[in-house]
Enzyme design. Structure first.
Site, PDB file in Angstrom:
ATOM      1  N   GLU A 158      -8.783  -0.931 -12.807  1.00  0.00           N
ATOM      2  CA  GLU A 158      -8.914  -2.166 -13.588  1.00  0.00           C
ATOM      3  C   GLU A 158     -10.371  -2.380 -13.972  1.00  0.00           C
ATOM      4  OE1 GLU A 158      -7.186  -5.405 -11.369  1.00  0.00           O
ATOM      5  OE2 GLU A 158      -5.196  -4.889 -12.068  1.00  0.00           O
ATOM      6  N   GLU A 234       0.871  -1.122 -11.618  1.00  0.00           N
ATOM      7  CA  GLU A 234       1.049  -2.094 -10.535  1.00  0.00           C
ATOM      8  C   GLU A 234       2.040  -3.154 -10.990  1.00  0.00           C
ATOM      9  OE1 GLU A 234      -2.586  -3.734  -8.949  1.00  0.00           O
ATOM     10  OE2 GLU A 234      -3.595  -1.803  -9.150  1.00  0.00           O
TER      11      GLU A 234
HETATM   12  C1  GLA Z   1      -5.037  -5.810  -9.023  1.00  0.00           C
HETATM   13  C2  GLA Z   1      -5.754  -4.684  -8.301  1.00  0.00           C
HETATM   14  C3  GLA Z   1      -5.083  -4.342  -6.991  1.00  0.00           C
HETATM   15  C4  GLA Z   1      -4.746  -5.593  -6.231  1.00  0.00           C
HETATM   16  C5  GLA Z   1      -3.846  -6.475  -7.070  1.00  0.00           C
HETATM   17  C6  GLA Z   1      -3.437  -7.760  -6.408  1.00  0.00           C
HETATM   18  O1  GLA Z   1      -3.994  -5.367  -9.741  1.00  0.00           O
HETATM   19  O2  GLA Z   1      -5.847  -3.529  -9.083  1.00  0.00           O
HETATM   20  O3  GLA Z   1      -5.936  -3.522  -6.259  1.00  0.00           O
HETATM   21  O4  GLA Z   1      -5.916  -6.267  -5.929  1.00  0.00           O
HETATM   22  O5  GLA Z   1      -4.552  -6.853  -8.212  1.00  0.00           O
HETATM   23  O6  GLA Z   1      -2.828  -7.528  -5.214  1.00  0.00           O
END
Ligand code: GLA
Length: 619
Positions: A158, A234
């Protein structure tokens, strides 16, 4: 097991159309003895792939000292997954967020004040390179191109939520390729313009992260990537907890509905988390949007498998949706792991932090004119004690800590003066007698921030300590990383047992230990080994160890009310439990080992949290 590519919006495994149905399990949040159990439960739900982050701070806890054994044996985890017939996605990154201390970056990086994180800063990149030189050769034999189970590798995590240095992303990509990573590379970002713009690079496959609003998220993605396969790297099906908040839950039916919609659209996915596990030791992270919010020891996440590996209603709901789309269980669900109520354990011995020679055994003091944060004296985790002498008399003044990270207990001549917390920095009233007084400030690192612009989060006291406007100088600083081997040298004495103490001078009346930090120790016998839960009712705040293994933090601020103890940490015969209690133990000095978990009072996950547009507000 096949090599993954893509063409015309579809993944291909060995040239055949393929859907990745993955679930996240982090090897570093599960004891190795249970890896197989959790992976089989993933397979038994209909998944074909496991995804894991790799945590740099687990693998290089001290600069240049690498750890790839036990719970850090990532190669064995990947091999095991392959042996069980699962594909693997790895996300070394090197930054991982993940509610993990400093997003996986090692604390020692902050010993270099000039370092700039997550960009093309040469110093930062040299540290990443050194780590990757150790790590990547361990992964290369496990790549699918070399006959192993790894299908794909993430470049950064991210990144668009943090920066826009594409040269940095290119550098990481080139570093993976140069070291022999020739499987599919990808980035993952929230489905917004700025996140996709900042986090993706031209010829690297882009994936998206979200928990709801499937249609909206994919159409934003399609504005940027018209012919790549849809992949939710995710799919948040639950959420994590901070201390001082309720435990988050998300309805199984809601998760099933969103999953159905994703699969309907032909998407692949990685369920974050399939099994959250535990933030053992000092590894829980924190968020800081409006204020500092430390993450709990449990990383249950309200995932399909609980923190302790039981299946939930959500597990069944997910299994049914996967089956509906032709993704059937690949094996039977393993036999349940027994849970045992070992009952009450009396912690009958105590070693005060400030008594006997305990401090000398725990720490080598450093003299410093000014206050120093942990990292400047080579410490990454745990506690740090700052001590000085203040001249008197001083009447009705106020003691300020300038930048406390994260929670300070202040003692004047051995008596508690109060607590100053990062989220409540009110100064403390202080009066010093004519002959002066000793000032001790015990500061706890409650976890470095793992998300957002404030991830540079040095610990301890970063600026100084003042009485009104006058800074105090001449400090003795004691790092207290509390490594298990250090605890072995403590001098324990029996806790007073209502007058039944044999040697008066060895007794420790309640008044002496009241409110003061100390280690409490007790033993209990085990015949049948099983999982158990340490209830800490009556205790205030601290850290617990079982047979020298750091189980993590406990705190009566909740929501969590019991710490998970996996059976493999117990042994037949005598077992030793130690609590470092910051505020004095209860009269009874008892804890209970129960067969029931307790994650505390629940609250629904806010829908807005699962939609990336607002996630920064709510993380
Ligand atoms: C983002 C991050 C993850 C985690 C999620 C929330 O997507 O990439 O590593 O922190 O948020 O759980």
């Amino acid at each position: 097991m096949g090599v993954l590519t893509w063409k015309n919006g579809v993944y291909l495994l060995n040239g055949q159309p393929y859907r990745i149905i993955s679930g996240a399990i982090h090897y570093f949040r599960v004891v190795p003895e249970y890896w197989e159990d959790r992976l089989l439960k993933l397979k038994a739900c209909g998944f074909n792939t496991v995804e894991t982050y790799l945590a740099w701070n687990v693998h290089e806890p001290k600069e240049g000292e690498f750890n790839f054994s036990g719970m850090a044996d990532v190669a064995s985890f990947i091999e095991l997954a392959g042996k069980l017939g699962l594909h693997v996605i790895v996300r070394p990154s090197p930054f991982i967020c993940a509610e993990w201390e400093f997003g996986g970056l090692p604390g020692w990086l902050l010993g270099y004040e000039e370092v700039r994180l997550r960009c093309s800063d040469p110093l930062y990149l040299s540290k990443v390179d050194h780590y990757y030189d150790e790590l990547i050769p361990r992964l290369v034999p496990l790549l699918s191109t070399n006959g192993g189970p790894i299908l794909a590798v993430q470049v950064e995590n991210e990144y668009g939520s943090y920066g826009n240095d594409h040269a940095y992303l290119e550098y990481l990509r080139a570093g993976l390729v140069r070291r022999g990573v020739d499987v599919l590379l990808f980035t993952s970002d929230g489905p917004t313009d700025e996140m996709l713009l900042g986090g993706s690079i031209g010829d690297v496959h882009a994936t998206v992260n979200f928990g709801s609003r499937v249609e909206e998220s994919f159409s934003k993605y399609r504005e940027y990537r018209t012919d790549e396969p849809l992949m939710v790297m995710e799919f948040w099906n639950g959420w994590f907890d901070h201390w001082m908040e309720d435990h988050h839950v998300r309805e199984a039916a809601d998760v099933a509905g969103v999953l159905d919609e994703m699969l309907e659209k032909g998407s692949s996915l990685n369920m974050y988390m399939f099994h959250g596990g535990t933030n053992f030791g000092f590894y829980s992270g924190a968020n800081h949007i409006k204020t500092y919010e430390p993450t709990t020891t449990s990383y249950d996440y309200d995932a399909p498998l609980t923190e302790w590996g039981d299946k939930t209603e959500k597990y069944e709901a997910v299994r049914l949706v996967l089956s509906k789309h032709g993704f059937y269980p690949g094996c039977d669900f393993p036999e349940p792991i027994p849970k045992v109520a070992y009952g009450k354990v009396v912690l009958s011995e105590m070693a005060g932090l400030f008594t006997d020679t305990n401090l000398e055994h725990l720490s080598d003091p450093i003299r410093s004119v000014s206050i120093q944060p942990m990292e400047k004296i080579g410490q990454s985790y745990g506690f740090i004690l700052y001590s000085t002498y203040i001249q008197g008399p001083r009447q009705g003044q106020q003691l300020h800590i300038q930048e406390v990270r994260d929670r300070a207990q202040v003692f004047l001549d051995g008596q508690s003066l109060g607590v100053i917390e990062r989220w409540d920095t009110q100064p403390l009233d202080i009066t010093v007698p004519a002959n002066g007084a000793r000032l001790d400030i015990l500061v706890e690192n409650m976890g470095r921030i793992n998300y957002g612009p404030l991830i540079r989060d040095p610990k301890g006291i970063t600026e100084g300590v003042r009485i009104d406007n006058q800074f105090l100088y001449d400090w003795t600083i004691r790092p207290l990383p509390l490594a298990p081997e250090m605890l072995a040298s403590l001098s324990y004495r029996p806790v007073t047992d209502q007058g039944q103490v044999e040697h008066v001078e060895l007794s420790m009346p309640k008044s002496v230990r009241a409110g003061l930090p100390g280690f409490y120790r007790g033993c209990f016998p085990v015949e049948d080994i099983g999982d158990t839960f340490l209830r800490f009712d009556g205790w205030t705040k601290g850290v617990a160890w079982i047979n020298g293994f750091n189980l993590g933090r406990y705190w009566n601020a909740g929501p969590q009310k019991a710490l998970y103890i996996p059976g493999p940490l117990l042994r037949k015969g005598e077992n030793e439990l130690v609590l470092f209690e910051l505020h004095g133990g209860p009269e009874s000095c008892e804890v209970e080992l129960s067969d029931q978990p307790d994650l505390g009072q629940t609250a629904a996950v806010d829908e807005a949290v699962l939609n990336f547009v607002q996630v920064e507000e709510d993380k």
